[in-house]
Structures are given as C-alpha cells and as structure tokens.
Design a protein around this motif. Structure first.
Motif, PDB file in Angstrom:
ATOM      1  N   VAL A   1      27.803  52.441 -56.174  1.00  0.00           N
ATOM      2  CA  VAL A   1      27.727  51.277 -55.819  1.00  0.00           C
ATOM      3  C   VAL A   1      27.498  52.478 -53.451  1.00  0.00           C
ATOM      4  N   ALA A   2      27.521  53.206 -53.869  1.00  0.00           N
ATOM      5  CA  ALA A   2      27.291  54.042 -52.372  1.00  0.00           C
ATOM      6  C   ALA A   2      25.849  53.757 -51.900  1.00  0.00           C
ATOM      7  N   ALA A   3      24.985  54.693 -53.438  1.00  0.00           N
ATOM      8  CA  ALA A   3      23.848  53.927 -53.501  1.00  0.00           C
ATOM      9  C   ALA A   3      23.143  52.815 -52.092  1.00  0.00           C
ATOM     10  N   ALA A   4      23.778  51.823 -53.444  1.00  0.00           N
ATOM     11  CA  ALA A   4      23.979  50.272 -52.899  1.00  0.00           C
ATOM     12  C   ALA A   4      24.311  50.136 -51.046  1.00  0.00           C
ATOM     13  N   VAL A   5      25.550  50.936 -50.260  1.00  0.00           N
ATOM     14  CA  VAL A   5      25.713  50.004 -49.485  1.00  0.00           C
ATOM     15  C   VAL A   5      25.052  51.397 -48.803  1.00  0.00           C
ATOM     16  N   ASN A   6      24.760  52.371 -48.743  1.00  0.00           N
ATOM     17  CA  ASN A   6      23.548  53.216 -47.866  1.00  0.00           C
ATOM     18  C   ASN A   6      22.631  52.647 -47.509  1.00  0.00           C
ATOM     19  N   LEU A   7      21.717  51.395 -48.181  1.00  0.00           N
ATOM     20  CA  LEU A   7      20.926  50.912 -48.097  1.00  0.00           C
ATOM     21  C   LEU A   7      20.819  49.551 -47.240  1.00  0.00           C
ATOM     22  N   ALA A   8      22.105  49.076 -48.238  1.00  0.00           N
ATOM     23  CA  ALA A   8      22.649  48.272 -47.114  1.00  0.00           C
ATOM     24  C   ALA A   8      22.287  48.041 -45.644  1.00  0.00           C
ATOM     25  N   VAL A   9      23.480  49.584 -45.492  1.00  0.00           N
ATOM     26  CA  VAL A   9      23.347  49.446 -44.300  1.00  0.00           C
ATOM     27  C   VAL A   9      22.699  50.112 -43.466  1.00  0.00           C
TER      28      VAL A   9
ATOM     29  N   ILE B   1      18.876  62.662 -52.672  1.00  0.00           N
ATOM     30  CA  ILE B   1      18.658  64.137 -52.675  1.00  0.00           C
ATOM     31  C   ILE B   1      19.461  64.458 -52.495  1.00  0.00           C
ATOM     32  N   TYR B   2      20.612  63.598 -51.640  1.00  0.00           N
ATOM     33  CA  TYR B   2      22.052  64.723 -51.968  1.00  0.00           C
ATOM     34  C   TYR B   2      22.772  64.239 -52.784  1.00  0.00           C
ATOM     35  N   LEU B   3      23.434  63.405 -53.470  1.00  0.00           N
ATOM     36  CA  LEU B   3      23.827  63.007 -54.959  1.00  0.00           C
ATOM     37  C   LEU B   3      23.377  63.539 -56.027  1.00  0.00           C
TER      38      LEU B   3
ATOM     39  N   LEU C   1      33.957  56.380 -51.332  1.00  0.00           N
ATOM     40  CA  LEU C   1      33.561  56.535 -53.315  1.00  0.00           C
ATOM     41  C   LEU C   1      32.963  57.361 -53.350  1.00  0.00           C
ATOM     42  N   LEU C   2      32.343  58.302 -53.152  1.00  0.00           N
ATOM     43  CA  LEU C   2      31.622  59.368 -53.635  1.00  0.00           C
ATOM     44  C   LEU C   2      32.716  60.346 -54.183  1.00  0.00           C
ATOM     45  N   PRO C   3      32.796  60.681 -55.784  1.00  0.00           N
ATOM     46  CA  PRO C   3      33.840  61.081 -56.132  1.00  0.00           C
ATOM     47  C   PRO C   3      33.702  63.045 -56.293  1.00  0.00           C
ATOM     48  N   THR C   4      35.041  63.488 -55.627  1.00  0.00           N
ATOM     49  CA  THR C   4      34.873  64.802 -55.711  1.00  0.00           C
ATOM     50  C   THR C   4      33.838  65.794 -56.986  1.00  0.00           C
TER      51      THR C   4
END
Length: 227
Positions: A100-108, A155-157, A219-222
C-alpha cells in the motif's frame, strides 16, 4: 579513557542529512521553474546545448527503437503494473502495508506532477524534435518524476528490509533506471533537459521530505515488526 567515534557535526548530518538533501533539491527544482517562467516557456540555454549535442552525436535511426523501449521503464502502464505486482506480493507475504505504501507513494507523486505542470504550463519542445507523440505540458517531466519517486522508494524498501547479500546489486540496478529514463526523454525530443532535471529534483525532495518520513510513521512496519 573512552574515545568518542563521532563528532556533533557527524551526528547532525546523520540525523538531518536527508532533510538537507531534500531542501537543496526543492530549491534547485524551483530555480528551474522560475527560470522557465521568466523565459515564458522557451528553451533555456542549457536545453538548447544539450539537445544540439545529442542530435549531433547520439541520435540515430538505429538507436531510436531501443530508446523507445527503455523510456517505457517509467511509462504509466509499466509503473501501474509493477505497483500491482508489489501490492499482490506484499499481501501474499502478509506485508500488505509495504504494498500500500508503494501504491500511495506513486499516486501522490502523480498528483504532484500534474499540479506542477499546470502551474508552469510549459509547452513541449517543437514537433520537429519529437520522435514519439506526447501530449500535455512539459515541465516537470512526468517520466523523470515518476521514475525517481517509484524506483527511489523501492531502493529505500530494499535497503531497509531486504537482508540478502545481493541487496546492493539490486540497489545499484534500481538507481540506474531514473537517469536512463531521463536521458531517453531528451533524446526523444518530448522534454527539455531542464524538464527532466527538475522532475528528478522534485521527486528527491518529495521522497526525503514527505513520502518516506510519512510512510515510516504510518504504513511501513518497523524493523522489529518485519523480522
């Protein structure tokens, strides 16, 4: 006697280094936008110089088909497809928040690019420069922004969550994509050099100042949750 391995200056850079990069990036991109507005959308001297060099030394009918293929690494269909794959894989691995984080990142990023295009409203390069058909405004380059935001987030992920030995190979390969895509947009005559540079800088600022910090908090897990 205990020796201190880090100085206050080192600690400051470790804590705020990426924010500093983000501020510098948005300042650089905004400087390009102001220059374009002052030029009333006409090419900047650097735009003319870069395209003149490419047309004299690089552009050729035999190379163009390969360039058209490479530019699609940041095409709309490609990025949506890759995002869907990431989302499905993340859900299958019970890491749906990463997908979901990857999708939101691209949409924004896409919404931000469209807003910036409408503000600057720069026409695309002349038709006789274009080797493919494109519509819409030119500044900042949507492909440059999307590739930097999408592959930069990957890259960050990879850096944060992937524990395998080939992690750095993956990071290097991902890091090569945005500059390749940026070069293809100038080659194909659908963007000026200032368009792609500004797009890259805007996305660096977006990632470092907005997307990644917010995703880390939401969104991202620790690291402990990911183990």
């Amino acid at each position: 006697m205990q020796v201190c391995d880090s100085t206050p200056h080192d600690s400051f850079l470790r804590r705020y280094g990426w924010q500093i990069v983000g501020v510098l990036a948005v300042c650089g991109a905004t400087a390009f936008a102001i220059a374009v507005l002052l030029a009333h959308g006409d090419p900047l001297p650097m735009d003319t110089a870069v395209y003149t060099w490419l047309s004299a030394h690089v552009i050729s009918p035999s190379l163009t088909p390969a360039v058209v293929v490479f530019t699609q690494m940041s095409g709309v269909a490609t990025l949506i497809g890759l995002t869907a794959v990431i989302l499905v894989a993340a859900c299958a691995l019970r890491r749906w928040r990463i997908g979901v984080a990857a999708a939101v990142n691209l949409a924004v990023e896409a919404a931000l690019n469209e807003m910036l295009k409408r503000i600057v409203a720069r026409p695309r390069p002349p038709l006789d420069h274009r080797l493919i058909d494109e519509v819409g405004f030119s500044f900042p380059s949507g492909h440059a922004m999307a590739s930097t935001a999408f592959y930069g987030f990957l890259i960050y992920l990879v850096y944060r969550y992937w524990r395998r030995a080939i992690k750095w190979v993956a990071i290097v390969l991902l890091a090569l994509v945005p500059p390749i895509v940026m070069a293809t947009r100038i080659y194909l005559g659908v963007h000026y050099a200032s368009d792609v540079l500004a797009g890259c800088l805007y996305s660096i600022a977006y990632l470092t100042l907005l997307s990644i910090p917010i995703m880390k908090l939401t969104l991202l897990p620790t690291d402990s949750e990911h183990r």
